[in-house]
Design an enzyme around this catalytic site. Structure first.
Site, PDB file in Angstrom:
ATOM      1  N   CYS A   9       0.822  -1.205   0.000  1.00  0.00           N
ATOM      2  CA  CYS A   9       0.000   0.000   0.000  1.00  0.00           C
ATOM      3  C   CYS A   9       0.859   1.259   0.000  1.00  0.00           C
ATOM      4  O   CYS A   9       2.059   1.206   0.209  1.00  0.00           O
ATOM      5  CB  CYS A   9      -0.906   0.009   1.221  1.00  0.00           C
ATOM      6  N   ARG A  56      -4.916   1.769  -0.893  1.00  0.00           N
ATOM      7  CA  ARG A  56      -5.015   0.381  -0.443  1.00  0.00           C
ATOM      8  C   ARG A  56      -4.987  -0.615  -1.579  1.00  0.00           C
ATOM      9  O   ARG A  56      -5.700  -0.474  -2.560  1.00  0.00           O
ATOM     10  CB  ARG A  56      -6.312   0.206   0.349  1.00  0.00           C
ATOM     11  N   LEU A  57      -4.155  -1.624  -1.412  1.00  0.00           N
ATOM     12  CA  LEU A  57      -4.165  -2.796  -2.268  1.00  0.00           C
ATOM     13  C   LEU A  57      -4.850  -3.894  -1.468  1.00  0.00           C
ATOM     14  O   LEU A  57      -4.326  -4.360  -0.463  1.00  0.00           O
ATOM     15  CB  LEU A  57      -2.742  -3.221  -2.638  1.00  0.00           C
TER      16      LEU A  57
END
Length: 95
Positions: A9, A56-57
């Site tokens: 992230c 965000r991943l």
């Protein structure tokens, strides 16, 4: 205790100092710079002298992993980077 973390992230933050507020435009620009690190969502918080942004991943906890996150009262805020892949085992051990 063993753990495994994957860091993907993007995180950004500003502390403006005494009697100052961070400019929202700067926070948005910083969030834009790390957007490629987390294509699944962006979270922003401007609160007094502090501003934080997270890109965000989403790998684990897709529904409830938005950041920044707070305690139940909204008094304390945090962001973190990484996924703990053996969280089930760690949760059981900590109980």
């Amino acid at each position: 205790m063993r753990y495994s973390v994957n860091c993907m992230c993007g995180l950004a933050g500003i502390y403006a100092g005494h009697d100052r507020r961070p400019p929202k435009s700067l926070l948005l620009a910083m969030a834009g710079e790390v957007r490629h690190r987390g294509p699944d969502g962006t979270g922003l918080l401007l609160d007094g002298r502090v501003a934080i942004a997270g890109a965000r991943l989403a790998i684990v906890d897709l529904e409830e992993g938005d950041q920044p996150f707070s305690d139940e009262r909204g008094w304390f805020w945090a962001m973190q980077n990484g996924e703990i892949y053996n969280y089930v085992e760690l949760r059981d051990e900590l109980r």
